[in-house]
Scaffold this motif. Structure first.
Motif, PDB file in Angstrom:
ATOM      1  N   ASN A 189     -23.633  47.571 -15.594  1.00 18.60           N
ATOM      2  CA  ASN A 189     -23.137  48.410 -14.510  1.00 18.60           C
ATOM      3  C   ASN A 189     -24.261  49.390 -14.199  1.00 18.60           C
ATOM      4  N   SER A 190     -25.350  48.817 -13.690  1.00 19.35           N
ATOM      5  CA  SER A 190     -26.621  49.530 -13.618  1.00 19.35           C
ATOM      6  C   SER A 190     -26.603  50.656 -12.602  1.00 19.35           C
ATOM      7  N   ALA A 219     -26.761  46.739  -8.984  1.00 20.21           N
ATOM      8  CA  ALA A 219     -26.513  48.186  -9.031  1.00 20.21           C
ATOM      9  C   ALA A 219     -25.034  48.437  -8.793  1.00 20.21           C
ATOM     10  N   GLY A 220     -24.329  48.836  -9.841  1.00 21.30           N
ATOM     11  CA  GLY A 220     -22.906  49.112  -9.738  1.00 21.30           C
ATOM     12  C   GLY A 220     -22.594  50.567  -9.499  1.00 21.30           C
ATOM     13  N   GLN A 257     -35.350  48.057  -6.729  1.00 23.23           N
ATOM     14  CA  GLN A 257     -33.952  47.920  -7.094  1.00 23.23           C
ATOM     15  C   GLN A 257     -33.820  47.228  -8.456  1.00 23.23           C
ATOM     16  N   THR A 258     -32.593  47.068  -8.899  1.00 23.36           N
ATOM     17  CA  THR A 258     -32.342  46.683 -10.293  1.00 23.36           C
ATOM     18  C   THR A 258     -32.401  45.189 -10.545  1.00 23.36           C
ATOM     19  N   VAL A 259     -32.345  44.353  -9.491  1.00 22.00           N
ATOM     20  CA  VAL A 259     -32.295  42.899  -9.681  1.00 22.00           C
ATOM     21  C   VAL A 259     -33.720  42.351  -9.647  1.00 22.00           C
ATOM     22  N   ASN A 260     -34.361  42.315 -10.806  1.00 19.81           N
ATOM     23  CA  ASN A 260     -35.737  41.842 -10.939  1.00 19.81           C
ATOM     24  C   ASN A 260     -35.852  40.946 -12.156  1.00 19.81           C
TER      25      ASN A 260
END
Length: 485
Positions: free
Chosen positions: A247-248, A280-281, A437-440
């Motif tokens: 839950n980034s 990213a939550g 962003q967080t999705v890498n």
């Protein structure tokens, strides 16, 4: 010539199943699921084949991995169509999966060349050294969301390092997350018996973890399921590498360039319908930029197209099935009932859920509308939902980011990278991305999360050596040692 042959998907002994296109409900193929007896047979065959494979010269193993990477690229159109239709992926995401899967194979080929150990000093007159040896049979349990990458990132390095593999893909993506790899590696020249693809349910997963010939388990999935896998693996005294939920937090500081940040922010929550563990939550935004940020993100969400990714150019496709849709919608509805404002989205047609922005989850809110009553903020949604909350000081931002029991990824947007690094030191996560962003994900980088997000960096780069080999200490003397007995 086609790579895939549906006749190969009918040899298992579980229940019949269908590969279904979530966008339309169309049945794409019929296949058989595995039964626990298939696990027993596969593990026995894999253990027997692995011994010869480990003795093969490293250039031979590396060549198989390189050919597998080439084949993924050569058959990109066929495989990509399965990723789009079976997993509900937009074409760009399918292309990313194929490109990354090929890179995973090439990177794994390089692992076969790595030094095997090191020479150690010794207080005795002897040669003392360590070597890395294959773990043996590796069990891989992979999820539906990024099915090809999340399978091959364990399958490829495990094979390159001399192991055999039993892969259990999610039954909802059994073809693009499992049978594709069986076909690719067979065509690449992998000897028979080294890779077994067993799509199945929880009973198959339990059998895989418990089988005594499986010495290492690589699991990617939910935290709840990961706890069960870890407990069962510990009971059988074997290693389990667990890459779990998240839950980034995505932190936007007061000096952020919102013109540049909007694309990053939307991708962080809406990529692949939010069905990514790194999504990213929680968007945590400085109070001075909060209202503008919510308005801009809502406008961005409203401008995104949602539809059938196989038949149209869209930004978002369908979520994987009705169970996932109901979970997403329930979390949004419960949050709205608690007083959170739906600034964009919150609606769906069939399995197509609109990208959704949730606002007014302010820390000063009181009563039932406070953020503590917003499940879409507190829980992993695994859908295209972006809850936004304001903070006023960096200390408050750190406290909010650390509220979650997850510790997977963190994104920070600011004009001051040094300040972002200092801030991130106070927020434990396995992955950190400044002005991104967080999705890498990259094959050369170690990947994994902390706390409820898993057991640390277990995949990628040097981490693969630790994940899929054992370390053996060896000493050699010229003559037998003498002891005072």
């Amino acid at each position: 010539m086609a790579l895939l042959d549906p006749k190969d998907w009918l040899s298992l002994h579980g229940d019949p199943a269908e590969a279904v296109e979530p966008a339309t409900g169309e049945v794409l193929a019929t296949l058989m699921l595995a039964a626990p007896t298939d696990v027993t047979d596969a593990a026995a065959t894999a253990a027997a084949a692995q011994r010869d494979w480990a003795r093969r010269p490293y250039p031979e193993r590396a060549a198989v991995l390189r050919r597998a990477g080439d084949l993924l690229q050569q058959h990109a159109a066929e495989i990509g169509e399965w990723i789009v239709r079976e997993a509900g992926s937009v074409r760009g995401k399918a292309e990313f999966e194929l490109r990354t899967a090929a890179e995973e194979c090439y990177e794994a080929a390089a692992l076969a060349h790595r030094p095997l150990g090191q020479v150690l000093p010794s207080g005795a007159p002897r040669l003392s050294y360590t070597t890395r040896v294959p773990a043996g049979v590796v069990g891989v349990i992979a999820p539906f969301n990024v099915p090809l990458i999340l399978a091959v990132r364990s399958v490829a390095p495990a094979l390159a390092l001399g192991n055999a593999v039993v892969l259990k893909p999610d039954p909802r993506t059994a073809v693009c997350g499992g049978h594709v790899l069986a076909a690719v590696f067979a065509e690449a020249g992998l000897p028979e018996g080294l890779l077994h693809v067993l799509p199945g349910g929880a009973d198959v997963g339990r059998s895989l973890v418990a089988d005594p010939r499986v010495r290492v388990v690589s699991f990617t999935g939910s935290t709840a399921a990961g706890r069960s896998v870890g407990a069962l693996a510990a009971q059988h005294l074997k290693r389990a590498h667990l890459e779990l939920g998240g839950n980034s937090a995505f932190l936007v500081l007061e000096d952020a360039d919102l013109d540049a940040a909007m694309s990053t922010a939307a991708w962080a929550s809406f990529f692949h319908q939010g069905q990514v563990c790194m999504t990213a939550g929680r968007h945590l935004v400085h109070a001075s930029r909060y209202e503008e940020y919510v308005a801009r993100l809502a406008a961005k969400a409203d401008a995104l197209t949602v539809g059938d990714p196989f038949r149209a150019q869209v930004h978002l496709g369908p979520v994987i099935d009705r169970g996932q849709l109901c979970k997403i919608d329930a979390l949004v509805r419960e949050s709205a009932a608690a007083g959170v404002r739906i600034a964009a989205g919150g609606t769906h047609h069939g399995l197509f859920y609109r990208p959704t922005v949730l606002a007014d989850a302010d820390p000063d809110a009181t009563g039932p509308g406070s953020v503590g009553a917003s499940p879409a903020y507190c829980e992993e949604v695994f859908g295209p939902v972006a809850p936004v909350r304001a903070f006023r000081t960096l200390d408050e931002a750190v406290a909010l980011a650390n509220e979650s029991s997850y510790g997977l990824a963190l994104g920070v947007v600011t004009r001051d990278a040094a300040r972002a690094l200092e801030l991130a030191d106070r927020i434990p996560t396995g992955l950190l991305h400044i002005n991104d962003q967080t999705v890498n994900d990259e094959p050369v980088a170690a990947f994994g999360g902390l706390a409820d997000s898993g057991t640390g960096s277990r995949f990628g780069g040097e981490a693969n050596l630790d994940a899929f080999t054992e370390t053996r200490w060896t000493t050699v003397r010229a003559t037998p040692a003498a002891y005072p007995f």
